[in-house]
Design a protein around this motif. Structure first.
Motif, PDB file in Angstrom:
ATOM      1  N   LYS A 166       0.816  -1.215   0.000  1.00 18.63           N
ATOM      2  CA  LYS A 166       0.000   0.000   0.000  1.00 18.63           C
ATOM      3  C   LYS A 166       0.851   1.267   0.000  1.00 18.63           C
ATOM      4  O   LYS A 166       0.498   2.258  -0.650  1.00 18.63           O
ATOM      5  N   GLU A 167       1.959   1.237   0.737  1.00 23.48           N
ATOM      6  CA  GLU A 167       2.806   2.431   0.798  1.00 23.48           C
ATOM      7  C   GLU A 167       3.435   2.723  -0.554  1.00 23.48           C
ATOM      8  O   GLU A 167       3.445   3.871  -1.022  1.00 23.48           O
ATOM      9  N   ASP A 226      -6.655   3.578   0.354  1.00 23.80           N
ATOM     10  CA  ASP A 226      -7.526   3.533   1.532  1.00 23.80           C
ATOM     11  C   ASP A 226      -7.621   4.856   2.275  1.00 23.80           C
ATOM     12  O   ASP A 226      -8.578   5.082   3.019  1.00 23.80           O
ATOM     13  N   ASP A 227      -6.634   5.726   2.112  1.00 30.94           N
ATOM     14  CA  ASP A 227      -6.597   6.986   2.853  1.00 30.94           C
ATOM     15  C   ASP A 227      -7.733   7.894   2.372  1.00 30.94           C
ATOM     16  O   ASP A 227      -7.749   8.358   1.228  1.00 30.94           O
ATOM     17  N   LYS A 228      -8.706   8.187   3.264  1.00 30.46           N
ATOM     18  CA  LYS A 228      -9.889   8.940   2.857  1.00 30.46           C
ATOM     19  C   LYS A 228      -9.564  10.381   2.475  1.00 30.46           C
ATOM     20  O   LYS A 228     -10.208  10.959   1.590  1.00 30.46           O
ATOM     21  N   GLU A 229      -8.579  10.984   3.119  1.00 32.56           N
ATOM     22  CA  GLU A 229      -8.209  12.356   2.756  1.00 32.56           C
ATOM     23  C   GLU A 229      -7.603  12.401   1.362  1.00 32.56           C
ATOM     24  O   GLU A 229      -7.910  13.296   0.564  1.00 32.56           O
TER      25      GLU A 229
END
Length: 602
Positions: free
Chosen positions: A151-152, A179-182
């Motif tokens: 993911k990173e 996945d990061d919502k921001e």
């Protein structure tokens, strides 16, 4: 030399230079968009020839163009074509090892077959030319696959690509797996602004990407607002009136589903199928099957006969619209398996027409193994044309061997997926060999039947070795083992060895019991019928038969069909809103016995 090719060559001489555009030129994009799509009256072979010719013309029209080259590579997905393309781009890369464009295109060719090598090539291209954006794009895609998931790294390369190419719609498709919502919200805003200025076909497709990002960026409690926003987007898209584009209908269908407007979603799907049907679809046929789900295997025989009789009537109507549509003939033949009053000549004619059209559709390579197997199975169950059954079974086996040369896409070859892949590939060989043996038995050629059964036994051993600890695999293996014992029994009877045959029939029935397999309703249970006939011939009584077989069969028939199996996988974190608006999370259910019903819409 065209400008796009010259630009690439000039920039290739500049260390660290940007080696490719973020988007195709308008002329190239128009040419790519104009590549042919398959019409309803074209066979797969005709379309394949037409599409290959169009790709070749595109390569000549825009020699060396980055986007044309990538389109060419992605069009060559068949096993033999894939090998050819890999060899072609390997030679180009070896000739220009410092050219990141050559390295990227070779990496694209290798992806799915040797993706680890693709990663090395793309990393090397970034070291030599850190400003070349497409290496980031390639790495972001690979790092999103289950086997190489990181993911990173994926997020890093998605950001790098979209920083370099903020107006590339290709890049936003990569965002859907973040996945990061921001981060999702930021990219959704950028994409929404970008799409607000465009009405081309690629932009129409990208609305589905935008909606996916936006829904993932927000909690379920905010979905109602998003649905209203989608409804507003649909008004704008609908006003474009791109009735000649499949992408327009597909995007509308997706949007209407998100907006909870199933009526309009059905309209979009039906209109696309009516105006621009694929060779394998017919609007009236799709609607009938949607309104008439196939019976379950344990539904009453009378219900099945009524259903398949109706399906045959409908097939006659469908054939008036599309007399050469392979799927209609396949459907017609499969329905006939459940009908006892269909004349043999009609079954044979249907099988022969299906085979002829499937061969025309496939071209020189011949039909898929599935088509050969389907026809052989139906004719075998009807005890018709045993010579043809043997021929089809052998052709099926030959085609399966060729199909088995194609490895699994390595980015999805997780331990579990690979186990599934290997099991089902091994299993697929068994039944066609059984059909071959059954054909020889019908022809009273016991020696040939034995040879086929010997091969079938070897294939069963390969299936058994692939079962592992999965209960459904074991049941599937036992079902095929029962088929082998049945064929062994029929061969022994053919040779006059009744006692041996009775023992083999018992093994077939016991294997079915162990698999917890009940005979399918609507089809003759020839195994039990033949076993009971031979039991009586050898002097067995009805009472003894009922004691040995009847009681076990009755118990099995009354058992619940639903079984539970451990998934042995961690449950990802989730946030769900129930009908009353309450939000449930994995943490809130900790320590409680919980039943979850998972489903997916593709």
């Amino acid at each position: 030399m065209r400008i796009s090719a010259l630009l690439v060559l000039l920039l290739a001489a500049v260390p660290g230079g940007i080696m490719a555009q973020c988007n195709p030129t308008p002329a190239v994009q128009t040419a790519i968009d104009s590549l042919p799509t398959q019409s309803a009256d074209e066979t797969d072979w005709q379309f394949r020839q037409k599409h290959d010719a169009a790709i070749d013309a595109l390569l000549k029209q825009f020699p060396g163009d980055f986007f044309v080259e990538r389109t060419y590579i992605e069009s060559k997905w068949r096993y033999d074509e894939k090998d050819k393309v890999i060899a072609e781009y390997k030679a180009r890369h070896e000739k220009n090892p410092d050219d990141p464009v050559a390295g990227y295109l070779y990496a694209v060719a290798l992806e799915g077959r040797q993706s680890r090598e693709s990663i090395k090539l793309l990393d090397a291209a970034l070291v030599k030319s850190p400003r070349f954006p497409w290496s980031h794009y390639g790495l972001a895609g690979i790092y999103g696959m289950p086997v190489f998931q990181n993911k990173e790294e994926r997020l890093k390369h998605v950001k790098a690509f979209l920083d370099a190419c903020p107006d590339s719609l290709d890049g936003y498709r990569l965002v859907t797996n973040i996945d990061d919502k921001e981060v999702l919200a930021a990219y959704a805003a950028r994409l929404r602004t970008l799409l607000g200025t465009r009405t081309d076909t690629n932009a129409i497709r990208a609305w589905g990407t935008l909606w996916s990002i936006e829904f993932k960026a927000h909690p379920p409690s905010e979905y109602d607002g998003l649905r209203k926003q989608v409804a507003d987007d649909l008004k704008r898209l609908r006003a474009l009136n791109r009735e000649d584009k499949r992408a327009w209908y597909s995007t509308l269908e997706q949007g209407y589903k998100l907006a909870n407007d199933q009526k309009q979603a059905d309209w979009a799907a039906d209109e696309r199928a009516r105006r621009m049907p694929q060779p394998w679809e017919l609007a009236s046929m799709s609607k009938w099957f949607k309104d008439h789900p196939r019976p379950n295997s344990d539904d009453p025989a009378a219900k099945k006969r009524a259903y398949y009789a109706d399906e045959l009537k409908q097939a006659d109507l469908w054939l008036k619209e599309r007399p050469k549509m392979v799927e209609i003939w396949r459907s017609r033949l499969s329905a006939m398996e459940y009908m006892e009053d269909i004349p043999s000549a009609e079954v044979e004619a249907t099988a022969n027409t299906y085979l002829k059209l499937a061969a025309e559709d496939a071209g020189p390579d011949g039909p898929d193994s599935y088509d050969y197997s389907t026809i052989a199975r139906t004719l075998g169950r009807k005890h018709l044309q045993p010579e043809l059954v043997v021929d089809l079974a052998r052709k099926c086996q030959a085609k399966q061997k060729k199909e088995a040369e194609n490895p699994m896409y390595d980015g999805y070859a997780t331990k579990e997926n690979l186990q599934d892949f290997n099991f089902y590939r091994a299993q697929n060989f068994v039944n066609p060999t059984g059909y071959e043996a059954a054909g020889y038995i019908e022809l009273k050629q016991a020696a040939q039947a034995h040879l086929a059964l010997s091969r079938m036994e070897d294939e069963l051993q390969a299936v058994k070795a692939a079962v592992g600890d999965k209960q459904e695999y074991k049941k599937s293996y036992l079902t095929r083992a029962a088929f082998w014992w049945e064929l062994m029994a029929r061969t022994a009877e053919l040779e006059g060895h009744d006692q041996d045959a009775m023992g083999f029939y018992e093994h077939a029935l016991l294997s079915r019991f162990e698999a917890q397999e009940t005979p399918e309703t609507g089809l003759k249970d020839e195994v039990a019928e033949n076993a009971r006939r031979l039991w009586a011939k050898l002097g067995g009584s009805n009472d003894a038969w009922q004691l040995w077989y009847g009681r076990q069969a009755d118990v099995l028939a009354t058992q619940a069909a639903l079984t539970w199996e451990d998934a042995n996988q961690p449950l990802p974190a989730f946030e769900l809103t129930d009908l009353k608006g309450k939000i449930w999370t994995q943490a809130s259910l900790k320590g409680k016995t919980t039943f979850l019903n998972f489903w997916a819409s593709w």
